[in-house]
Design an enzyme around this catalytic site. Structure first.
Site, short mmCIF file in Angstrom:
data_model
loop_
_atom_site.label_atom_id
_atom_site.label_comp_id
_atom_site.label_asym_id
_atom_site.label_seq_id
_atom_site.Cartn_x
_atom_site.Cartn_y
_atom_site.Cartn_z
N ILE A 443 0.82 -1.21 0.00
CA ILE A 443 0.00 0.00 0.00
C ILE A 443 0.85 1.26 0.00
CG2 ILE A 443 -1.79 1.27 1.27
CD1 ILE A 443 -2.69 -1.28 -0.21
N GLY A 444 2.10 1.17 0.46
CA GLY A 444 2.97 2.35 0.37
C GLY A 444 4.02 2.44 1.42
N GLU A 496 8.39 5.49 2.09
CA GLU A 496 7.90 6.66 2.83
C GLU A 496 8.65 6.88 4.14
OE1 GLU A 496 3.61 6.66 3.19
OE2 GLU A 496 3.39 5.66 1.25
N TRP A 573 -8.57 14.27 7.67
CA TRP A 573 -7.61 13.97 8.73
C TRP A 573 -6.86 15.22 9.20
CZ3 TRP A 573 -5.23 8.63 6.96
CH2 TRP A 573 -6.22 7.64 7.12
N ASP A 611 -3.97 8.04 -2.26
CA ASP A 611 -4.71 7.33 -1.21
C ASP A 611 -5.91 8.13 -0.73
OD1 ASP A 611 -3.09 5.16 -1.21
OD2 ASP A 611 -1.92 5.72 0.54
N HIS A 706 -2.72 -4.53 10.96
CA HIS A 706 -2.82 -3.91 12.27
C HIS A 706 -2.66 -4.93 13.40
CE1 HIS A 706 -4.60 -0.76 9.75
NE2 HIS A 706 -4.09 0.05 10.64
#
Length: 772
Positions: A443-444, A496, A573, A611, A706
């Protein structure tokens, strides 16, 4: 002259501590650095400090039991013994480790689903129904009440999720049986309230935010029946039903509940709640808790306007029956603005975090109870400050407003879309002919180790030069490019490592944002985020992601995705300005990201992920508002991405929401590939796609990031095969369900290896089948 005592209340208060002591204690315990008794002592210390603060400020109704070690909904699940069979629970008290296991999973048991609490960025652990009747394992509100009274002399107001809301969000109740399940919970809630009344508790708050969701006549009948039973169980107890996040769906039915205090949100549901209240009136002798201070955003209130509005309500609700409070729990805002000394003065003076909102609540109630020249002057100063902030020149960038207006006009003229998907897919296949069936990607973000965080801190403190920090980042990028290649991932990411947070990083590089130093809020579990403050018009300055992405691409022949956070997610956010419509802010963010995509394309990056995990999260709770939101959210995404050439493959990602009603919205966003979280939801999205065809590229998260649990190859393989019963292999991508930033390196590598092994196995099986 006194006009009648106006009481004050707070529905809930941040639990993390001024320096995130709560987070640190949890993570030290999970790492084996604290014993359970040490964790208990630290949690009690933090809990009591919160209560002492509210007592010191003079709040009349101080909440207890809103403090949680992980999540207040999970606390309710533990209290009811609603433990799924896979965790091996056989009855009795619920240990801390068992509760954490539900939230985080174990080697043998998948964690419970986690999703957003209404339209906030707070995540709760979803209860599961397996047919076992609820039992009372421990009266947690009673224990919290006793602690507050014994340690601080506080007669607290126990707060717990109400029965209708809790049961409405239990997963797995068969269709048509929710009413019967609600009846079972009524007995347990009745026992809780009876024991509280026997203890001498005077008032209990039951949070029923589900009452702002669509409610049928049968729904209200079910709620009425439950509350009649609760009234009988505790006839002398003041029962306070609290709603928030929007207006109640049927105020006349709500006001028929046999309770004593009706809590209403007059910030986010102001117009509809006010109109209904003026039409319906209030039953004689009942009290109203007016949520008049915004509990979800961080701007100072216009106390003069609030007082004037409340005085207009006095013919309907006598002043002596008023309770003044924030609109919802202050869990959603940081603790205090007092320490934010580095912010520009014009921004700092406009802020009100939890402590400041408590002070505003007390100040407003004091004036309404007994107005004086001094209190009137304070309210007038409040109004003047808010007006001056609205007109602050530093917030305004006319050239951005004009450019966005032109962009919207152009999109309206040509439909706002790129070339048709089939044309784009053909162009992209020509660009990457080597991509296999079922391409794998992530996802990144990749694990951010203590070493990475330490390097970033050294750079920010000036201990490292920009060159030294960049060299370190390049080493990490190269190391992980090689790891991804060795694992066999098809489409890589740079990791990232330079980003603390997926929203904060972009806000730091755009005009129109400021950042706090201590403005943390809880997102899920021990995960705390520090939302940027979007205070003015947003403007692009320079390329934000090109250097790291282009460097990663230079290291490999495999495609590397550029990674951007989408406009609606940055909006949802962040703490957002309240002087212009939210969609205007989203369009400005989209315009900035559009320019970044052009920069990435010019650097040779052909896959770009924008995203949008928070699109569903920000959905208004009323259908009439949601329809308009969908329109502008889709337009914002298109404004960001529709300037890309057909050969550029646009990805997006969404997570931790129910997407069953989002397929058409996702389709209209027109991304070439979307990846959706599905691991914790048990494949619910597969069932949705079984009913509704999706023709664009799609990836379904094949494992839960998670949880520290590493899934087996067979488990992932079975999920892929299930997904392929409803999706064509030619458009299906394989990926984890979210970014990997919070995971450690060994478990990340192990899980990704299993993901690739499972994918290869499925490819080989399909190839063999095709040859037969």
């Amino acid at each position: 002259m006194a006009k009648g005592q106006v009481m004050t209340s707070v529905s809930g208060y941040p639990r993390i501590g001024y320096d995130r002591e709560w987070k640190k204690a949890l993570e030290q315990y999970w790492a084996g650095k604290l014993t359970l008794s040490e964790l208990e002592a630290e949690m009690e210390r933090i809990e009591l400090l919160r209560l002492a603060k509210l007592k010191e400020e003079g709040i009349d109704f101080i909440p207890v039991n809103d403090f949680s070690w992980y999540d207040h909904v999970l606390d309710m699940t533990a209290m009811f013994g609603l433990i799924p069979e896979r965790f091996g629970y056989e009855g009795g008290p619920i240990t801390a480790d068992l509760m954490f296991a539900l939230a985080r999973g174990t080697e043998t048991a998948v964690a419970c689903e986690m999703t957003k609490w209404f339209n906030t960025n707070y995540h709760y652990i979803v209860p599961e129904w397996e047919g076992k009747p609820p039992v009372l394992t421990e009266n947690r509100p009673l224990a919290s009440y006793r602690r507050a009274k014994e340690k601080l002399g506080i007669e607290g107001k126990p707060v717990l999720v109400g029965p209708y809301t809790y049961v409405r969000f239990i997963k797995g109740i068969p269709q048509g049986e929710r009413r019967q399940v609600l009846d079972q919970f009524a007995d347990v809630y009745g026992r809780i309230l009876h024991e509280l009344e026997a203890e001498g508790v005077s008032c209990v708050q039951l949070d029923e935010p589900a009452f702002v969701k669509p409610m049928t006549a049968d729904d209200w009948q079910a709620a009425q029946a439950v509350y009649e039973r609760l009234r009988l169980a505790a006839p002398g107890l003041t029962i306070w039903v609290q709603t928030y996040f929007d207006s109640v769906s049927g105020l006349d039915s709500f006001l028929q509940l046999p309770v004593d205090v009706y809590g209403l949100d007059f910030v986010h549901g102001e117009e509809r709640n006010e109109a209904a209240l003026r039409q319906t009136g209030i039953p004689s002798g009942k009290r109203v808790a007016f949520g008049i201070i915004d509990g979800r955003n961080i701007w100072r209130a216009d106390l003069l306007a609030a007082a004037t509005w409340l005085e207009s309500i006095e013919p309907i609700v006598p002043r002596s029956h008023w309770i003044v409070q924030p609109s919802c729990s202050l869990l959603h805002v940081p603790l205090t603005a007092e320490r934010e000394e580095a912010l520009p003065g014009y921004v700092r003076g406009a802020l009100a975090f939890a402590d400041e909102k408590v002070a505003e609540t007390v100040r407003l109630a004091a004036h309404l109870s007994e107005p004086t020249a001094e209190s009137a002057a304070l309210l007038e100063a409040s109004a003047a400050d808010v007006l001056a902030w609205r007109e602050e020149p530093a917030r305004k960038r006319p050239h951005v407003v004009e450019a966005v207006e032109r962009l919207i006009r152009d999109a309206e003229a040509d439909g706002g879309r790129r070339a048709p998907y089939e044309q784009r897919r053909a162009a992209q296949r020509r660009r990457w002919p080597e991509l296999p069936l079922l391409p794998t990607t992530t996802i990144g973000s990749l694990p951010q180790t203590a070493e990475i965080r330490k390097a970033r801190l050294r750079f920010r403190k000036g201990e490292w030069s920009a060159g030294a920090y960049e060299s370190f980042l390049r080493q990490e990028i190269e190391r992980w490019v090689r790891i991804q290649e060795e694992i066999g991932i098809d489409v890589l990411v740079h990791g990232e490592f330079e980003r603390t947070d997926m929203v904060e990083y972009f806000g730091e590089k755009l005009d129109g944002f400021v950042f706090t130093k201590f403005g943390w809020v809880q997102s899920y579990g021990s995960r705390c985020v520090k939302p940027p403050i979007l205070y003015g018009d947003v403007a692009f300055r320079e390329a934000m992601t090109v250097a790291e992405t282009a460097y990663a691409q230079s290291l490999t022949k495999r495609p590397v995705k550029g990674m951007l956070t989408g406009p609606v997610t940055i909006l949802n956010w962040s703490f957002v300005r309240d002087d212009v419509p939210r969609e205007q802010c989203a369009y400005q963010l989209a315009y900035a990201l559009r320019q970044e995509i052009q920069e990435l394309e010019q650097a040779g990056i052909g896959m770009i992920q924008v995203d949008e995990p928070a699109v569903k999260e920000g959905m208004p709770l009323k259908a009439e508002d949601a329809a308009r939101y969908r329109e502008w959210a889709v337009l914002a995404f298109l404004l960001a991405t529709n300037g890309a050439v057909p050969e550029t493959q646009i990805h997006t990602h969404m997570c931790y929401c129910d997407f069953s009603d989002m397929v058409e919205t996702i389709r209209r966003m027109d991304a070439d590939v979307i990846s959706l979280e599905t691991a914790r939801s048990g494949g619910d999205m597969v069932d949705t796609l079984r009913k509704e065809r999706y023709e664009l590229g799609i990836g379904l998260g094949v494992y839960d990031i998670h949880s520290p649990r590493v899934p087996s190859v067979g488990e992932i393989e079975r999920f892929i095969e299930t997904a392929l019963t409803v999706l064509p292999a030619e458009s299906f991508w394989i990926n984890p369900d979210c970014g990997l930033k919070t995971r450690n390196e060994p478990e990340t590598v192990a899980a990704l290896k299993h993901m690739v092994e499972a994918t290869v196995s499925v490819r080989q099986a399909r190839s063999a089948a095709a040859k037969r």
